[in-house]
Write a protein that holds these residues in place. Structure first.
Motif, mmCIF file in Angstrom:
data_model
loop_
_atom_site.group_PDB
_atom_site.id
_atom_site.type_symbol
_atom_site.label_atom_id
_atom_site.label_comp_id
_atom_site.label_asym_id
_atom_site.label_seq_id
_atom_site.Cartn_x
_atom_site.Cartn_y
_atom_site.Cartn_z
ATOM 1 N N ILE A 364 -26.447 -39.117 14.015
ATOM 2 C CA ILE A 364 -25.327 -38.206 14.554
ATOM 3 C C ILE A 364 -24.175 -39.027 15.124
ATOM 4 O O ILE A 364 -24.708 -39.957 16.172
ATOM 5 C CB ILE A 364 -25.998 -37.318 15.602
ATOM 6 C CG1 ILE A 364 -27.085 -36.318 14.940
ATOM 7 C CG2 ILE A 364 -24.772 -36.423 16.160
ATOM 8 C CD1 ILE A 364 -27.819 -35.778 15.955
ATOM 9 N N ILE A 365 -23.201 -39.093 14.894
ATOM 10 C CA ILE A 365 -22.033 -40.120 15.197
ATOM 11 C C ILE A 365 -20.833 -39.281 15.516
ATOM 12 O O ILE A 365 -20.254 -38.410 14.925
ATOM 13 C CB ILE A 365 -21.679 -40.818 14.136
ATOM 14 C CG1 ILE A 365 -23.045 -41.648 13.635
ATOM 15 C CG2 ILE A 365 -20.808 -42.098 14.367
ATOM 16 C CD1 ILE A 365 -22.974 -42.599 12.285
ATOM 17 N N ILE A 366 -20.398 -39.883 16.623
ATOM 18 C CA ILE A 366 -19.062 -39.331 17.034
ATOM 19 C C ILE A 366 -17.897 -40.642 16.507
ATOM 20 O O ILE A 366 -18.093 -41.746 17.144
ATOM 21 C CB ILE A 366 -18.836 -39.054 18.464
ATOM 22 C CG1 ILE A 366 -19.754 -38.172 18.860
ATOM 23 C CG2 ILE A 366 -17.408 -38.636 18.963
ATOM 24 C CD1 ILE A 366 -19.565 -36.643 18.266
ATOM 25 N N ALA A 396 -14.183 -34.967 25.889
ATOM 26 C CA ALA A 396 -13.351 -35.446 24.525
ATOM 27 C C ALA A 396 -12.702 -36.818 25.114
ATOM 28 O O ALA A 396 -12.407 -37.607 24.343
ATOM 29 C CB ALA A 396 -12.456 -34.558 24.348
ATOM 30 N N SER A 397 -12.328 -36.866 26.418
ATOM 31 C CA SER A 397 -11.655 -38.134 26.745
ATOM 32 C C SER A 397 -12.281 -39.427 26.744
ATOM 33 O O SER A 397 -11.806 -40.426 26.997
ATOM 34 C CB SER A 397 -11.070 -37.837 28.264
ATOM 35 O OG SER A 397 -12.157 -37.622 29.213
ATOM 36 N N ASN A 398 -13.647 -39.192 26.609
ATOM 37 C CA ASN A 398 -14.695 -40.368 26.542
ATOM 38 C C ASN A 398 -14.554 -41.032 25.123
ATOM 39 O O ASN A 398 -14.832 -42.079 24.897
ATOM 40 C CB ASN A 398 -15.976 -40.206 26.787
ATOM 41 C CG ASN A 398 -16.240 -39.758 28.246
ATOM 42 O OD1 ASN A 398 -15.616 -40.211 29.043
ATOM 43 N ND2 ASN A 398 -17.386 -39.298 28.399
ATOM 44 N N PHE A 399 -13.869 -40.155 24.143
ATOM 45 C CA PHE A 399 -13.634 -40.698 22.820
ATOM 46 C C PHE A 399 -12.279 -40.665 22.315
ATOM 47 O O PHE A 399 -11.850 -41.802 21.574
ATOM 48 C CB PHE A 399 -14.254 -39.832 21.995
ATOM 49 C CG PHE A 399 -15.634 -39.339 22.115
ATOM 50 C CD1 PHE A 399 -16.823 -40.372 22.556
ATOM 51 C CD2 PHE A 399 -16.044 -37.914 22.433
ATOM 52 C CE1 PHE A 399 -18.053 -39.795 23.091
ATOM 53 C CE2 PHE A 399 -17.169 -37.525 23.038
ATOM 54 C CZ PHE A 399 -18.176 -38.408 23.201
ATOM 55 N N LYS A 401 -7.542 -39.599 23.202
ATOM 56 C CA LYS A 401 -6.548 -39.199 24.085
ATOM 57 C C LYS A 401 -6.053 -38.014 23.528
ATOM 58 O O LYS A 401 -6.277 -37.570 22.264
ATOM 59 C CB LYS A 401 -5.358 -40.440 24.077
ATOM 60 C CG LYS A 401 -5.948 -41.907 24.573
ATOM 61 C CD LYS A 401 -4.738 -42.693 24.674
ATOM 62 C CE LYS A 401 -5.161 -44.191 25.153
ATOM 63 N NZ LYS A 401 -4.169 -45.117 24.913
ATOM 64 N N PRO A 402 -5.438 -37.275 24.353
ATOM 65 C CA PRO A 402 -4.611 -36.009 23.911
ATOM 66 C C PRO A 402 -3.908 -36.282 22.533
ATOM 67 O O PRO A 402 -2.928 -37.209 22.672
ATOM 68 C CB PRO A 402 -3.739 -35.892 25.192
ATOM 69 C CG PRO A 402 -4.503 -36.176 26.174
ATOM 70 C CD PRO A 402 -4.907 -37.514 25.732
ATOM 71 N N GLY A 403 -3.899 -35.207 21.712
ATOM 72 C CA GLY A 403 -3.325 -35.493 20.521
ATOM 73 C C GLY A 403 -3.994 -36.119 19.211
ATOM 74 O O GLY A 403 -3.686 -36.122 18.187
ATOM 75 N N GLU A 404 -4.855 -37.044 19.855
ATOM 76 C CA GLU A 404 -5.921 -37.661 18.980
ATOM 77 C C GLU A 404 -7.082 -36.989 18.216
ATOM 78 O O GLU A 404 -7.289 -35.979 18.920
ATOM 79 C CB GLU A 404 -6.501 -39.121 19.486
ATOM 80 C CG GLU A 404 -5.529 -40.044 19.977
ATOM 81 C CD GLU A 404 -5.976 -41.375 20.415
ATOM 82 O OE1 GLU A 404 -5.308 -42.725 20.617
ATOM 83 O OE2 GLU A 404 -6.808 -41.205 20.931
ATOM 84 N N GLN A 431 -9.883 -32.301 18.107
ATOM 85 C CA GLN A 431 -8.911 -33.126 18.725
ATOM 86 C C GLN A 431 -8.521 -32.358 20.119
ATOM 87 O O GLN A 431 -8.694 -31.021 20.204
ATOM 88 C CB GLN A 431 -7.598 -33.008 17.897
ATOM 89 C CG GLN A 431 -6.817 -31.735 17.644
ATOM 90 C CD GLN A 431 -5.412 -32.063 16.955
ATOM 91 O OE1 GLN A 431 -5.477 -32.408 15.773
ATOM 92 N NE2 GLN A 431 -4.178 -31.916 17.559
ATOM 93 N N LEU A 432 -8.116 -32.884 20.998
ATOM 94 C CA LEU A 432 -7.321 -32.477 22.265
ATOM 95 C C LEU A 432 -6.307 -31.657 21.919
ATOM 96 O O LEU A 432 -5.374 -32.464 21.435
ATOM 97 C CB LEU A 432 -7.454 -33.410 23.317
ATOM 98 C CG LEU A 432 -8.671 -33.682 24.041
ATOM 99 C CD1 LEU A 432 -8.484 -35.054 24.971
ATOM 100 C CD2 LEU A 432 -8.924 -32.444 24.777
#
Length: 545
Positions: A364-366, A396-399, A401-404, A431-432
């Motif tokens: 299981i990979i992010i 999500a911010s651990n992986f 940035k906004p828009g990514e 995505q954020l």
């Protein structure tokens, strides 16, 4: 000669066909409904004892399902025959009227003009077999609990408070139907104490089939000594049939226990063999698995199950497995969130159609890109009791940035079911959301209720977000579309809607929808990069606003 004679005959017949006189067509459309000129008995007449009722109109009329849809209160035994003579309708009854009783006929949509089908509105007739005619009324409005919309053609029933019947067990003496705006009115009632019910009576049996139909009731007894209005309430779903096992049998390589209605919880216990795994396969079914591959032997389980009205079922069940060539269920998984746009704090969740035996976190990979890959720690992994659902609470911010964007990748064999089949490979992109890619709805809740739920519904009426006890709320990262916001007053603080219970005569928890002050519309249209504020709802515990 014969051919010439035949041709002559054809020409003559064609000419006669063209010259046939017919009724003129066209002209203005008749939009006027028939007008009642007279009736026998007259409206309000007393001491009437004939077995016929006749209505005379100002134009030719016809009837539409009058034998099934004419509402007579109080109800009478037997049937009647209908006879139409151009502009007159005569009903002949095969039973006699009760003595000293006021009867009210609500014709609804059962009579229309012959040509255009125009229906006279509010066609009522009342008469008495005694010296006086009852004249009291009860009126109100019926709405759908879940949408707050008015319910048309709902059957509203009135039972004397001393009656042993109610809407679930038998037809009432006094009946009426709601109009297109959900309003109802009983005419010509005697004084007394009554209970009021309503049902969307799809099968026309004049009672509520609680497993199939929306129904509801007015909690308090109506003490009728004068005309009473605003006796309004909602109809809802609540199956009050006692919980029971419908079937319990093997199905292919499985053993299924199926109930007569959805269950909310259950326990299965056995002193013989606790290795048999099971889970709630569907709302009304428990499925058991033959992990030990033992066939023919019977294991006795004690089953304890509950439903939404806390109806409890406790009984023993004999479970056995037979060998079968039927293929077992394919191992399936469903990932949520279902949409690609997420908030910073989100739950990544997978639901399986059968219990999981083992899993491999290294599969299981992010992944943000080929250089930025993350695995999930076992400490973040949460399973439900029967291992049919797993989730991870993530930021999500651990992986990114906004828009990514990032991908959640589940490699083949990340999960192995109790039947030793492997999960298939699947990946989902998230995505954020940036403000320009989504919309937002925000508002305030003004209430003195200690506990409440604010829900966001999509255009299909499905709850997609909810918040608990948040007075200044915000739903962000919304796709463009139409939404509704509703408030549930959570009286018992169980974080769900509890509908009215006819068995305990308790009301539903209140529901209010936001409605635009000007247009009165409940729909909130959201566009990308669009913030919609002041979606405010107010509710006072002792006085609904």
């Amino acid at each position: 000669m014969t051919r010439a004679f035949t041709l002559l005959i054809i020409i003559i017949l064609a000419f006669l066909g063209c010259a046939r006189v017919s009724s003129p067509t066209g002209g203005p459309e008749d939009k006027d409904a028939p007008i009642l000129i007279s009736s026998t008995p007259k409206d309000g007449q007393t001491q009437y004892d004939q077995k016929t009722v006749t209505l005379v109109f100002d134009e030719a009329v016809t009837t539409k399902s009058i034998e099934n849809n004419l509402i007579i209160t109080p109800s009478i035994p037997g049937n009647f025959k209908t006879r139409i003579r151009r502009n007159a309708v005569q009903l002949t009854f095969d039973s006699t009227w009760r003595e000293n009783t006021t009867y009210s006929f609500n014709f609804g949509n059962t009579i229309a003009d012959l040509n255009e089908g125009n229906i006279p509105s509010n066609l009522y007739l009342s008469f008495s077999t005694g010296e006086t005619i009852d004249s009291l009324t009860i009126s109100g409005k019926i709405t759908n609990l879940y949408t707050s919309e008015p319910v048309k053609q709902a059957l509203v029933s009135l039972y004397p408070s001393t009656d042993t019947l109610n809407i679930t067990s038998g037809a009432a003496l006094y009946l009426t139907k709601t109009d297109t705006t959900g309003n109802y009115k009983f005419h010509n009632l005697p004084s007394g104490n009554f209970l009021v019910y309503a049902v969307l009576d799809k099968n026309n049996n004049s009672k509520a089939d609680t497993d199939k139909e929306l129904y509801g009731f007015l909690k308090d007894t109506v003490n009728l000594t004068q005309n009473i209005s605003d006796q309004s309430f909602s109809i809802q779903k609540l199956n009050v049939v006692p919980l029971a096992i419908k079937t319990n049998r093997h199905f292919g390589k499985y053993f299924d226990i199926t109930f007569n209605k959805p269950i909310t919880s259950y326990q299965l216990q056995s002193t013989d063999d606790n290795s048999i795994l099971h889970h709630q396969y569907s709302p009304d079914k428990i499925r058991l698995y033959n992990q030990a591959n033992v066939y023919g032997d019977t294991t006795i389980f004690t089953l304890n199950a509950n439903d939404s009205i806390n109806s409890n079922l406790n009984q023993t069940v004999k479970v056995y497995f037979n060998e079968s060539n039927l293929q077992g269920d394919e191992f399936k998984q469903e990932i949520s969130p279902s949409t690609p746009y997420i908030t910073n704090d989100f739950d990544l969740k997978i639901t399986f159609n059968k219990p999981v035996n083992t899993y491999h976190l290294d599969k299981i990979i992010i992944q943000k890109d080929t250089l930025n890959k993350f695995t999930l720690a076992d400490s973040l992994t949460t399973w439900n009791t029967n291992k049919t659902e797993v989730s991870w609470s993530l930021k999500a911010s651990n992986f990114i940035k906004p828009g990514e964007q990032f991908e959640a990748i589940f490699e083949s064999g990340a999960f192995i079911s109790i039947e030793s089949d492997s999960s298939s490979a699947v990946q989902k992109r998230f995505q954020l959301a940036k403000s320009e890619d989504s919309g937002m709805i925000e508002g305030t809740i003004t209430t003195d209720a200690p506990n409440f739920i604010v829900q966001l519904l999509n255009n299909q009426g499905t709850v997609i977000r909810e918040l608990f006890n948040i007075k200044s709320y915000q739903f962000n990262n919304l796709d463009a579309g139409n939404y509704k916001v509703r408030l549930i007053i959570d009286n018992n603080n169980n974080q769900k809607l509890d509908v009215g219970n006819i068995l305990t005569r308790t009301n539903s928890e209140p529901i209010l929808f936001y409605s635009d002050p000007l247009s009165k519309s409940k729909t909130i249209s959201v566009k990308k990069n669009w913030e919609i504020g002041n979606i405010n709802i107010s509710y006072a515990v002792n006085n609904r606003n």
